[in-house]
Write a protein that holds these residues in place. Structure first.
Motif, PDB file in Angstrom:
ATOM      1  N   ILE A  31     -26.054  17.771  -7.250  1.00 26.61           N
ATOM      2  CA  ILE A  31     -24.637  17.672  -6.919  1.00 26.61           C
ATOM      3  C   ILE A  31     -24.083  19.085  -6.876  1.00 26.61           C
ATOM      4  O   ILE A  31     -24.225  19.848  -7.846  1.00 26.61           O
ATOM      5  CB  ILE A  31     -23.887  16.829  -7.969  1.00 26.61           C
ATOM      6  N   ILE A  32     -23.474  19.435  -5.748  1.00 26.62           N
ATOM      7  CA  ILE A  32     -22.998  20.799  -5.535  1.00 26.62           C
ATOM      8  C   ILE A  32     -21.501  20.775  -5.273  1.00 26.62           C
ATOM      9  O   ILE A  32     -21.026  20.029  -4.410  1.00 26.62           O
ATOM     10  CB  ILE A  32     -23.730  21.456  -4.352  1.00 26.62           C
ATOM     11  N   ASP A  33     -20.764  21.597  -6.016  1.00 24.16           N
ATOM     12  CA  ASP A  33     -19.338  21.781  -5.762  1.00 24.16           C
ATOM     13  C   ASP A  33     -19.227  22.681  -4.537  1.00 24.16           C
ATOM     14  O   ASP A  33     -19.626  23.849  -4.580  1.00 24.16           O
ATOM     15  CB  ASP A  33     -18.677  22.428  -6.976  1.00 24.16           C
ATOM     16  N   ALA A  34     -18.711  22.154  -3.441  1.00 24.22           N
ATOM     17  CA  ALA A  34     -18.675  22.908  -2.183  1.00 24.22           C
ATOM     18  C   ALA A  34     -17.761  24.129  -2.264  1.00 24.22           C
ATOM     19  O   ALA A  34     -17.978  25.106  -1.565  1.00 24.22           O
ATOM     20  CB  ALA A  34     -18.258  22.008  -1.029  1.00 24.22           C
ATOM     21  N   SER A  35     -16.749  24.093  -3.108  1.00 28.35           N
ATOM     22  CA  SER A  35     -15.839  25.240  -3.199  1.00 28.35           C
ATOM     23  C   SER A  35     -16.471  26.410  -3.957  1.00 28.35           C
ATOM     24  O   SER A  35     -16.256  27.557  -3.600  1.00 28.35           O
ATOM     25  CB  SER A  35     -14.509  24.841  -3.837  1.00 28.35           C
ATOM     26  N   THR A  36     -17.285  26.125  -4.981  1.00 28.60           N
ATOM     27  CA  THR A  36     -17.937  27.201  -5.739  1.00 28.60           C
ATOM     28  C   THR A  36     -19.364  27.464  -5.255  1.00 28.60           C
ATOM     29  O   THR A  36     -19.959  28.475  -5.614  1.00 28.60           O
ATOM     30  CB  THR A  36     -17.991  26.863  -7.236  1.00 28.60           C
ATOM     31  N   LYS A  37     -19.917  26.517  -4.472  1.00 26.05           N
ATOM     32  CA  LYS A  37     -21.289  26.587  -3.978  1.00 26.05           C
ATOM     33  C   LYS A  37     -22.313  26.657  -5.115  1.00 26.05           C
ATOM     34  O   LYS A  37     -23.334  27.299  -5.012  1.00 26.05           O
ATOM     35  CB  LYS A  37     -21.461  27.763  -3.012  1.00 26.05           C
ATOM     36  N   LYS A  38     -22.003  25.969  -6.197  1.00 25.40           N
ATOM     37  CA  LYS A  38     -22.893  25.931  -7.360  1.00 25.40           C
ATOM     38  C   LYS A  38     -23.238  24.486  -7.702  1.00 25.40           C
ATOM     39  O   LYS A  38     -22.426  23.581  -7.544  1.00 25.40           O
ATOM     40  CB  LYS A  38     -22.230  26.590  -8.568  1.00 25.40           C
ATOM     41  N   ILE A  39     -24.455  24.311  -8.203  1.00 28.33           N
ATOM     42  CA  ILE A  39     -24.879  22.985  -8.651  1.00 28.33           C
ATOM     43  C   ILE A  39     -24.082  22.632  -9.898  1.00 28.33           C
ATOM     44  O   ILE A  39     -24.086  23.376 -10.885  1.00 28.33           O
ATOM     45  CB  ILE A  39     -26.394  22.950  -8.934  1.00 28.33           C
ATOM     46  N   SER A  40     -23.386  21.502  -9.842  1.00 25.80           N
ATOM     47  CA  SER A  40     -22.578  21.077 -10.978  1.00 25.80           C
ATOM     48  C   SER A  40     -23.281  20.041 -11.841  1.00 25.80           C
ATOM     49  O   SER A  40     -22.968  19.891 -13.016  1.00 25.80           O
ATOM     50  CB  SER A  40     -21.235  20.525 -10.501  1.00 25.80           C
ATOM     51  N   ASP A  41     -24.262  19.339 -11.260  1.00 23.93           N
ATOM     52  CA  ASP A  41     -24.963  18.302 -12.012  1.00 23.93           C
ATOM     53  C   ASP A  41     -26.211  17.877 -11.240  1.00 23.93           C
ATOM     54  O   ASP A  41     -26.355  18.184 -10.052  1.00 23.93           O
ATOM     55  CB  ASP A  41     -24.059  17.088 -12.215  1.00 23.93           C
ATOM     56  N   THR A  42     -27.090  17.173 -11.917  1.00 19.21           N
ATOM     57  CA  THR A  42     -28.287  16.606 -11.296  1.00 19.21           C
ATOM     58  C   THR A  42     -28.428  15.168 -11.766  1.00 19.21           C
ATOM     59  O   THR A  42     -28.253  14.881 -12.952  1.00 19.21           O
ATOM     60  CB  THR A  42     -29.546  17.414 -11.687  1.00 19.21           C
ATOM     61  N   ILE A  43     -28.724  14.283 -10.839  1.00 16.62           N
ATOM     62  CA  ILE A  43     -28.975  12.885 -11.172  1.00 16.62           C
ATOM     63  C   ILE A  43     -30.464  12.637 -11.016  1.00 16.62           C
ATOM     64  O   ILE A  43     -31.027  12.832  -9.931  1.00 16.62           O
ATOM     65  CB  ILE A  43     -28.198  11.935 -10.244  1.00 16.62           C
ATOM     66  N   ASN A  44     -31.112  12.243 -12.090  1.00 15.47           N
ATOM     67  CA  ASN A  44     -32.532  11.905 -12.033  1.00 15.47           C
ATOM     68  C   ASN A  44     -32.671  10.436 -11.691  1.00 15.47           C
ATOM     69  O   ASN A  44     -32.033   9.583 -12.312  1.00 15.47           O
ATOM     70  CB  ASN A  44     -33.215  12.220 -13.368  1.00 15.47           C
ATOM     71  N   LEU A  45     -33.492  10.155 -10.690  1.00 15.32           N
ATOM     72  CA  LEU A  45     -33.706   8.779 -10.263  1.00 15.32           C
ATOM     73  C   LEU A  45     -34.843   8.151 -11.053  1.00 15.32           C
ATOM     74  O   LEU A  45     -35.712   8.850 -11.592  1.00 15.32           O
ATOM     75  CB  LEU A  45     -34.002   8.732  -8.768  1.00 15.32           C
ATOM     76  N   ASP A  46     -34.839   6.826 -11.117  1.00 15.91           N
ATOM     77  CA  ASP A  46     -35.863   6.102 -11.859  1.00 15.91           C
ATOM     78  C   ASP A  46     -37.212   6.194 -11.163  1.00 15.91           C
ATOM     79  O   ASP A  46     -37.292   6.231  -9.934  1.00 15.91           O
ATOM     80  CB  ASP A  46     -35.474   4.627 -11.991  1.00 15.91           C
ATOM     81  N   GLY A  47     -38.278   6.193 -11.950  1.00 19.94           N
ATOM     82  CA  GLY A  47     -39.626   6.134 -11.403  1.00 19.94           C
ATOM     83  C   GLY A  47     -39.989   7.326 -10.546  1.00 19.94           C
ATOM     84  O   GLY A  47     -39.551   8.446 -10.784  1.00 19.94           O
ATOM     85  N   ASP A  48     -40.781   7.062  -9.531  1.00 24.45           N
ATOM     86  CA  ASP A  48     -41.251   8.093  -8.604  1.00 24.45           C
ATOM     87  C   ASP A  48     -40.922   7.632  -7.189  1.00 24.45           C
ATOM     88  O   ASP A  48     -41.803   7.470  -6.355  1.00 24.45           O
ATOM     89  CB  ASP A  48     -42.758   8.294  -8.781  1.00 24.45           C
ATOM     90  N   ASP A  49     -39.634   7.417  -6.914  1.00 29.86           N
ATOM     91  CA  ASP A  49     -39.203   6.819  -5.657  1.00 29.86           C
ATOM     92  C   ASP A  49     -39.247   7.746  -4.447  1.00 29.86           C
ATOM     93  O   ASP A  49     -39.246   7.303  -3.331  1.00 29.86           O
ATOM     94  CB  ASP A  49     -37.784   6.273  -5.784  1.00 29.86           C
TER      95      ASP A  49
END
Length: 159
Positions: A31-49
Protein backbone atom coordinates in the motif's frame (compact mmCIF):
# COMPACT_ATOMS: atom_id res chain seq x y z
CA UNK A 1 9.34 -2.35 -3.00
CA UNK A 2 11.69 -5.14 -2.14
CA UNK A 3 13.59 -6.59 -5.09
CA UNK A 4 12.29 -10.06 -4.23
CA UNK A 5 8.61 -9.05 -4.17
CA UNK A 6 8.06 -9.39 -7.94
CA UNK A 7 5.48 -6.57 -8.32
CA UNK A 8 3.06 -7.33 -11.15
CA UNK A 9 0.05 -5.01 -11.13
CA UNK A 10 -1.04 -1.67 -9.74
CA UNK A 11 -4.37 -0.02 -8.95
CA UNK A 12 -5.34 3.36 -7.53
CA UNK A 13 -8.10 4.57 -5.27
CA UNK A 14 -8.45 8.18 -6.40
CA UNK A 15 -10.71 8.98 -3.43
CA UNK A 16 -7.99 8.10 -0.90
CA UNK A 17 -4.94 8.86 -3.09
CA UNK A 18 -3.66 5.36 -2.43
CA UNK A 19 -1.84 2.93 -4.72
CA UNK A 20 -2.02 -0.85 -4.33
CA UNK A 21 0.63 -3.16 -5.84
CA UNK A 22 0.45 -6.96 -6.10
CA UNK A 23 3.66 -8.73 -5.12
CA UNK A 24 3.54 -12.22 -6.60
CA UNK A 25 6.66 -13.69 -5.06
CA UNK A 26 6.09 -12.42 -1.51
CA UNK A 27 2.32 -13.12 -1.69
CA UNK A 28 1.43 -9.63 -0.52
CA UNK A 29 -0.07 -6.25 -1.43
CA UNK A 30 1.99 -3.09 -0.94
CA UNK A 31 0.00 0.00 0.00
CA UNK A 32 1.56 3.25 -1.16
CA UNK A 33 0.56 6.78 -0.18
CA UNK A 34 0.56 8.50 -3.58
CA UNK A 35 1.25 11.94 -2.09
CA UNK A 36 4.40 10.85 -0.20
CA UNK A 37 5.30 8.02 -2.63
CA UNK A 38 6.14 5.80 0.34
CA UNK A 39 4.89 2.37 1.32
CA UNK A 40 2.50 2.89 4.21
CA UNK A 41 1.55 -0.74 4.85
CA UNK A 42 1.70 -4.29 3.51
CA UNK A 43 -1.10 -6.84 3.45
CA UNK A 44 0.04 -10.45 3.55
CA UNK A 45 -2.29 -12.82 1.74
CA UNK A 46 -3.17 -16.29 2.97
CA UNK A 47 -1.29 -19.32 1.68
CA UNK A 48 0.72 -19.18 -1.52
CA UNK A 49 -1.90 -17.69 -3.85
CA UNK A 50 0.44 -15.62 -6.05
CA UNK A 51 -1.53 -12.39 -6.48
CA UNK A 52 -1.62 -11.34 -10.11
CA UNK A 53 -4.06 -8.53 -10.93
CA UNK A 54 -5.65 -5.89 -8.73
CA UNK A 55 -8.53 -3.42 -8.94
CA UNK A 56 -10.14 -1.01 -6.50
CA UNK A 57 -13.75 0.00 -6.14
CA UNK A 58 -13.30 3.63 -5.10
CA UNK A 59 -16.95 3.91 -4.00
CA UNK A 60 -16.77 1.08 -1.47
CA UNK A 61 -12.99 1.23 -0.84
CA UNK A 62 -12.80 -2.49 -1.58
CA UNK A 63 -9.67 -3.99 -3.14
CA UNK A 64 -10.04 -7.05 -5.40
CA UNK A 65 -7.00 -9.27 -6.05
CA UNK A 66 -6.84 -12.19 -8.48
CA UNK A 67 -4.84 -15.16 -7.22
CA UNK A 68 -3.25 -17.22 -9.97
CA UNK A 69 -2.39 -20.40 -8.05
CA UNK A 70 -5.71 -20.93 -6.27
CA UNK A 71 -7.97 -19.58 -9.03
CA UNK A 72 -9.63 -17.15 -6.65
CA UNK A 73 -10.31 -13.47 -5.94
CA UNK A 74 -9.52 -11.98 -2.53
CA UNK A 75 -11.48 -8.94 -1.34
CA UNK A 76 -9.84 -6.53 1.10
CA UNK A 77 -11.32 -3.61 3.03
CA UNK A 78 -9.23 -0.60 1.96
CA UNK A 79 -9.76 1.24 5.24
CA UNK A 80 -9.09 -1.51 7.78
CA UNK A 81 -6.84 -3.54 5.44
CA UNK A 82 -8.60 -6.69 6.62
CA UNK A 83 -9.32 -9.53 4.22
CA UNK A 84 -13.10 -9.62 3.75
CA UNK A 85 -13.09 -12.99 2.04
CA UNK A 86 -11.86 -15.04 -0.87
CA UNK A 87 -14.10 -16.23 -3.69
CA UNK A 88 -13.03 -19.46 -5.35
CA UNK A 89 -13.47 -19.39 -9.11
CA UNK A 90 -12.60 -22.39 -11.26
CA UNK A 91 -9.30 -23.55 -9.67
CA UNK A 92 -7.79 -24.21 -13.12
CA UNK A 93 -9.08 -20.99 -14.70
CA UNK A 94 -6.03 -18.72 -14.08
CA UNK A 95 -7.76 -15.42 -13.25
CA UNK A 96 -5.50 -12.95 -15.00
CA UNK A 97 -7.10 -9.49 -14.97
CA UNK A 98 -9.87 -7.67 -13.16
CA UNK A 99 -11.88 -4.48 -13.66
CA UNK A 100 -14.56 -2.83 -11.55
CA UNK A 101 -17.77 -1.20 -12.72
CA UNK A 102 -18.09 1.59 -10.12
CA UNK A 103 -21.70 2.25 -11.13
CA UNK A 104 -22.95 -1.26 -10.29
CA UNK A 105 -20.11 -2.21 -7.89
CA UNK A 106 -19.51 -5.32 -9.99
CA UNK A 107 -16.13 -6.96 -10.62
CA UNK A 108 -15.27 -8.70 -13.90
CA UNK A 109 -12.42 -11.21 -13.97
CA UNK A 110 -10.86 -12.66 -17.12
CA UNK A 111 -9.88 -16.32 -16.78
CA UNK A 112 -7.13 -17.11 -19.25
CA UNK A 113 -7.11 -20.92 -19.17
CA UNK A 114 -10.88 -21.40 -19.21
CA UNK A 115 -11.57 -18.57 -21.73
CA UNK A 116 -14.28 -17.11 -19.53
CA UNK A 117 -15.15 -13.99 -17.57
CA UNK A 118 -16.33 -14.37 -13.99
CA UNK A 119 -18.72 -11.76 -12.63
CA UNK A 120 -18.65 -10.97 -8.92
CA UNK A 121 -21.97 -9.46 -7.85
CA UNK A 122 -22.28 -6.18 -6.01
CA UNK A 123 -24.19 -6.89 -2.83
CA UNK A 124 -23.82 -10.56 -2.04
CA UNK A 125 -20.20 -10.88 -3.23
CA UNK A 126 -21.04 -14.06 -5.11
CA UNK A 127 -19.97 -15.20 -8.53
CA UNK A 128 -22.58 -15.01 -11.26
CA UNK A 129 -22.21 -17.75 -13.95
CA UNK A 130 -19.22 -17.23 -16.23
CA UNK A 131 -19.31 -15.83 -19.75
CA UNK A 132 -17.67 -18.12 -22.32
CA UNK A 133 -15.29 -16.43 -24.74
CA UNK A 134 -13.44 -17.39 -27.88
CA UNK A 135 -9.65 -17.40 -27.61
CA UNK A 136 -9.39 -14.16 -29.58
CA UNK A 137 -11.92 -12.37 -27.40
CA UNK A 138 -10.10 -13.19 -24.17
CA UNK A 139 -7.31 -10.81 -25.20
CA UNK A 140 -9.62 -7.80 -25.29
CA UNK A 141 -12.06 -8.91 -22.61
CA UNK A 142 -10.41 -7.06 -19.75
CA UNK A 143 -10.60 -3.79 -21.67
CA UNK A 144 -14.14 -4.21 -22.93
CA UNK A 145 -15.81 -6.14 -20.13
CA UNK A 146 -17.22 -3.15 -18.31
CA UNK A 147 -18.49 -1.48 -21.50
CA UNK A 148 -19.92 -4.57 -23.15
CA UNK A 149 -21.05 -6.77 -20.30
CA UNK A 150 -22.63 -4.50 -17.70
CA UNK A 151 -26.09 -4.89 -19.20
CA UNK A 152 -25.72 -8.70 -19.12
CA UNK A 153 -24.25 -9.09 -15.64
CA UNK A 154 -26.82 -11.64 -14.45
CA UNK A 155 -26.95 -13.82 -17.58
CA UNK A 156 -24.69 -16.44 -19.04
CA UNK A 157 -23.69 -15.80 -22.64
CA UNK A 158 -22.13 -18.08 -25.20
CA UNK A 159 -20.13 -16.14 -27.79
Amino acid sequence: LDGDDQPLAIAVNSNTNTLYVTNSKSNSISIIDASTKKISDTINLDGDDQPLAIAVNSNTNTIYVTNSKSGSVTMIDGQTKNILGTILLNPKSLPSSIVIDDVTNTAYVTNTKSNTISVIGSNSEHVVPEFALSSLMILTASILSVMVLTSFRFRTLRI
